[in-house]
Design a protein around this motif. Structure first.
Motif, short mmCIF file in Angstrom:
data_model
loop_
_atom_site.label_atom_id
_atom_site.label_comp_id
_atom_site.label_asym_id
_atom_site.label_seq_id
_atom_site.Cartn_x
_atom_site.Cartn_y
_atom_site.Cartn_z
N ASP A 46 0.63 -0.63 0.29
CA ASP A 46 -0.34 -0.02 -0.07
C ASP A 46 1.05 1.16 -0.12
OD1 ASP A 46 -3.06 -1.01 -0.18
OD2 ASP A 46 -2.77 -1.43 1.85
N TYR A 47 1.45 0.79 0.06
CA TYR A 47 3.13 2.19 -0.46
C TYR A 47 3.44 1.93 -1.48
CZ TYR A 47 1.36 2.94 4.66
OH TYR A 47 0.77 2.50 5.64
N THR A 72 -5.32 2.35 8.96
CA THR A 72 -4.82 3.73 8.61
C THR A 72 -3.50 4.03 7.97
OG1 THR A 72 -5.55 4.12 11.01
CG2 THR A 72 -5.04 5.82 10.15
N LYS A 73 -3.45 4.45 7.11
CA LYS A 73 -2.14 4.35 6.07
C LYS A 73 -1.34 5.77 6.90
CE LYS A 73 -0.49 4.80 1.38
NZ LYS A 73 -0.91 4.85 -0.38
N GLY A 74 0.39 5.03 7.16
CA GLY A 74 1.34 5.34 7.75
C GLY A 74 1.11 5.42 9.27
N PHE A 75 0.27 4.74 9.60
CA PHE A 75 0.47 4.46 10.94
C PHE A 75 1.52 4.01 11.70
CE2 PHE A 75 -0.96 2.50 14.65
CZ PHE A 75 -1.83 3.31 15.23
N ASP A 76 1.71 3.01 11.14
CA ASP A 76 2.82 2.03 11.12
C ASP A 76 2.58 1.31 11.77
OD1 ASP A 76 5.09 0.78 11.44
OD2 ASP A 76 6.68 2.12 12.28
N GLU A 77 2.95 1.24 13.77
CA GLU A 77 3.04 -0.03 15.11
C GLU A 77 2.69 0.67 15.95
OE1 GLU A 77 5.79 -2.65 14.64
OE2 GLU A 77 6.69 -1.13 16.12
N TRP A 92 0.89 -4.60 20.78
CA TRP A 92 1.41 -4.28 19.85
C TRP A 92 0.07 -3.91 18.54
CZ3 TRP A 92 2.01 -7.43 15.39
CH2 TRP A 92 2.58 -7.02 13.82
N ASN A 152 -0.85 -2.55 15.52
CA ASN A 152 -0.60 -2.44 13.89
C ASN A 152 -0.89 -2.42 12.52
OD1 ASN A 152 2.37 -2.84 12.69
ND2 ASN A 152 1.09 -4.19 11.10
N ASP A 167 -1.73 -0.20 10.26
CA ASP A 167 -2.00 -0.29 9.36
C ASP A 167 -2.75 -0.55 7.78
OD1 ASP A 167 0.16 0.80 6.75
OD2 ASP A 167 1.07 1.33 8.71
N THR A 168 -2.16 -0.55 6.81
CA THR A 168 -3.21 -0.65 5.61
C THR A 168 -2.99 -2.25 5.68
OG1 THR A 168 -1.60 -0.24 4.09
CG2 THR A 168 -2.52 1.18 4.83
N GLU A 169 -4.33 -2.89 5.00
CA GLU A 169 -4.57 -3.80 4.77
C GLU A 169 -3.32 -4.54 4.46
OE1 GLU A 169 -8.22 -5.58 4.35
OE2 GLU A 169 -9.14 -3.71 4.68
N GLN A 172 -0.16 -3.63 4.54
CA GLN A 172 0.79 -4.17 4.48
C GLN A 172 0.54 -5.00 6.15
OE1 GLN A 172 3.24 -1.76 4.65
NE2 GLN A 172 4.45 -0.69 6.21
N GLY A 173 -0.47 -4.97 6.14
CA GLY A 173 -0.97 -5.90 7.94
C GLY A 173 -1.38 -5.75 8.56
N VAL A 218 -3.21 -5.60 11.42
CA VAL A 218 -2.92 -6.74 13.07
C VAL A 218 -2.65 -6.28 14.08
CG1 VAL A 218 -1.03 -7.46 11.62
CG2 VAL A 218 -1.48 -9.02 13.62
#
Lengths: 402, 402, 402
Positions: free
Chosen positions: A219-220, C271-276, C319, C321, C323-325, C327-328, C330
């Protein structure tokens, strides 16, 4: 050994080309692995065609478990590729000419036995012996550290076993055979690049096409780089053999190669202590981007050409490794998106490309075995036409220092 | 399981020794791998001989896919070696004595699961449990960095699966069995060292010979180093066990070993916190270079000797790892071209050897199980004769600091 | 494919639980590997039970040779685990709910293709896609260097193929099935940690228990750390999903997570850009140490709970995470002896535990699929009771800086 009767064969209409049979050799999702397997045009009831296909599982040493697919077309080419090593081409034979070379690494090394990070990122050298290796796709060049991370020599694709392997055979003459493989460069949080590779060959002909479709499934946006590291030794390479391509600009990769710049088109015989000279080339192409690079022997009666498209692969690396035979007497003609500098230099100089989320891109290369003086001459004339009388600009200064 | 009927057997006259049958267990060039296999002297119609041979493919844990060949001679020795782990000897049994030791690593680890570079080059420790490991051949000692490259502990040979494995059996009594393997340490531009290993055993006897032929197949001179890391634990090793060899000079490997110099010939029982003491030895030999090192138990009624030639293997490392049993209670008696210092020290001190292009060199060691007091005594007397009344020079200062 | 008739089955009385059948799937000592295998309650003549068991050997890509055991109980759960990857749980399905997540790594990667040290110790990310990974046992957290040695991300257990795999089935209803595996983290001089893992499941139920027994087989005290990295994506994880546990204290793992501290119990959608964001939790428990953490969906009608014991696993990592689907997407709910900081921080802060020579310790976790609003509510009430009206202490400052 399984024969075709044990193999699922489907007649399917695949978009974009003719009705074809599909044979699944490997499928990681469905748990399929044919292992030792063979078929031929007779068993497949393809009247008028004459070819055979075979998959072998290798044994011994570090090639334990490696697979090789061999496509044999009497009167045409015999092409061997390895699904275990990124669908890369081991060697091609036809008309008494071998396309390929002799590496001191003489096994088809299973990547399970390779540590790409060894020797500061030179582990790739423990397996290198192919006629064509995909150097990519997340990165491509010499090892280097960027942001504290080691990017190993020539990327991971060549040491990635294919997750799926399909053979597709056109129902209609000339019964073109496609050997397709899926390579996954997937790492959580880092990479989700998937490549469908294709080797396409019409039985009886003396050329074949590689056409790969690379997709960023993340997605990036993701960087990609690719060099098609295409390597030829004897019999084409010899003293007086010639490299030819329409060249806008050529420069030495490093200081050592400066001495060889002027004679870029000539090859030495096996030369002790030569090591390697590498040159960066900007090729000319026609309006559609089509261009051609070639190698021909001393007599000019045998050779190989690589057709590619500069819209896909704008750059060309010429690797002259005319050291002794046992050291690996070989030249690389390497169309790519990039030169072979480490990631940080390729980035600084703006050559790293990106794919947007879900975006795909394609790369196609056609390799033709030139079997006589006329075919060599035709290829040379094509190169000449592409050059169009323009000068080759020799740039003495390397564009970067590793 | 394949039996001999399924195996290609050839009667061949092999240069240098008697007419023999050759059984190919593995051949990377011909795609041969017998997998689980067995034969015996009865099936081979060798009247008067009594031995069996078996190859097993192991399963479970990190030994998945590892192969073990076991040569069993009732009344003589049972010898187990692993083609997957450099043809190294796992253990030998005879006369109620085990030659070998108990490592916390209790599987025959497939090198596919080993990363030699892990823990700063100590990955070799994840697989170490053999009675005899070849530490070599491109380098041999402790991990170290030279010119920015990490040379990992004890080289790569022990984690190199054999590319070819042959069993050769003499037609004539005593029907000597040779188990031969080809190890390739081949890396493009770096290394082209190939070793034919041989384990040679006459059924019924209590000794066997290792004879290796190392060839530099490159067009350039190449360094080589080899230590035959030969390891013994219980029952031979115990408190009061003794090491014996004709010694010109002995020095501690490092400061820690200084405390043990005076008692170099004695062993402690399992000792918590002992870790290891290592000693560098220059052995005496006879005019032909023949010499002998040995280990005997406390009572002096069982032991093992290693005969070798100082023209081939001029140095001897003594490794006393008399720590607790679970930690690995073991001693190493290690003839070699080198000591176990890292590459840079071995180079500085002039011990690294080279092979010229195409040059070969041989190393032979004969291991003899000493089964009674008389045999132990005979070996001791041989050592004494080689010592010839000369003093053992104890050098208190280590010759190098790692 | 082998069926039960080809499998050694023993009726044995195993100490501590009822009379049971034992099926050996893998045994590195005895050379047993069943490979593709299946059985079921009908073949086993277990009247009244309804379940099946299957082991598959996978093919293709980097999952070549990986094994998966699937336990299917119609009306209950289908549980898949991989002996090749540390007996870790791949995914669980029941009542229309999947416990697990979608990683960009979509193969069951054979550790032969993993280099844990790559990318500065992040090689583990090349294989991560499980519902539950054991992060341990010699170390557990983020990569870090201590005394010059790199400790790689999340330890080695998850990339350790099981040396023994047993299936034990109780003779008496409900015919509880135990799938047990032996993991060896053995390195000469360094480590001799062995873990018997167990997955215990009563057919028909919607919960299962993991119970591991870790033993230090060395003669020296050895550090251990373990985090049960338990991961859930869709359908449970969604915008508005909730995490719940009785919490004494919660703090952000690092500065980035500070922004999410207040909303620790809430989840965002992809969420795009969320990371973890990661949070360190000290959970409350009852007098016996029993406690519960849980995840429930937005509607509160489906969820999962993890029961564990703070005497064994005193800490909990959360944890997020989200982020986008691709990206994982989870979340990890991770009971452990430790937080996920590198070894040096865990040591400084006194959280690393030791086992004395020969000492064992056990860890048990019960995962329950909550299939309706009532079950979710009951779990929430259990959490509420354990919280006992006490405040959750929010600590704004991370306890350590990596």
């Amino acid at each position: 050994m399984k024969t075709l009767t044990a193999v699922s064969v489907a007649i399917s209409l695949i978009s974009g080309y003719a009705s074809a049979q599909t044979i699944v050799l490997t499928d990681s999702e469905k748990g399929i692995e044919q292992g030792n397997w063979q078929t031929d045009s007779h068993k497949l009831k393809l009247a008028g065609a004459d070819f055979s296909l075979r998959q072998q599982v290798l044994h011994g040493g570090k090639q334990e478990g490696s697979k090789v697919i061999t496509l044999t077309s009497p009167g045409g080419l015999t092409i061997a590729l390895s699904p275990t090593r990124g669908m890369d081409i081991l060697h091609v034979n036809g008309a008494g000419v071998r396309l390929g070379w002799d590496s001191p690494v003489d096994e088809v090394v299973n990547p399970a036995y390779i540590n790409l990070e060894s020797r500061n990122g030179l582990g790739w050298l423990d397996g290198f012996n192919e006629m064509m290796v995909r150097c990519g796709f997340a990165w491509t060049g010499h090892p280097g550290v960027e942001d504290g991370t080691l990017y190993t020599l020539h990327g991971r694709a060549g040491n990635t076993p294919a997750s799926k392997v399909l053979v597709e055979i056109d129902e209609k003459a000339p019964h073109t055979v496609r050997i397709r493989g899926l390579l996954k460069e997937n790492t959580f949080k880092k990479s989700n690049l998937e490549t469908w590779t294709e080797l396409r060959y019409a039985p009886g002909s003396t050329s074949f096409t590689i056409e790969d479709s690379l997709t960023n499934r993340a997605d990036y946006p993701r960087d990609y780089q690719i060099i098609y590291h295409s390597n030829f030794g004897k019999p084409l390479l010899e003293e007086g053999a010639r490299f030819n391509a329409p060249i806008k600009e050529i420069s030495p990769f490093n200081d050592y190669a400066r001495a060889g710049l002027k004679n870029w088109s000539q090859y030495q015989g096996p030369t002790k202590g030569f090591d390697e000279m590498v040159f960066n080339i900007v090729p000319y192409a026609d309006a559609e981007g089509k261009t051609l690079a070639m190698l021909s022997n001393r007599l000019g009666d045998r050779g190989v050409s690589i057709g590619f498209n500069t819209h896909q692969l704008p750059l060309l690396t010429l690797w002259k490794n005319t050291d002794t035979e046992r050291q690996g007497y070989v030249t690389g003609i390497e169309p790519g998106t990039n030169y072979a500098y480490p990631v940080n230099i390729e980035r600084e100089q703006g050559r790293i490309k990106q794919l947007q989320p879900g975006q795909s891109t394609r790369f196609a290369l056609t390799y033709t075995l030139l079997q006589n003086a006329q075919q060599v001459k035709q290829a040379e004339e094509r190169v000449k036409a592409l050059q169009g009388g323009r000068d080759v600009k020799l740039v003495a200064q390397p564009i970067a220092v590793e």
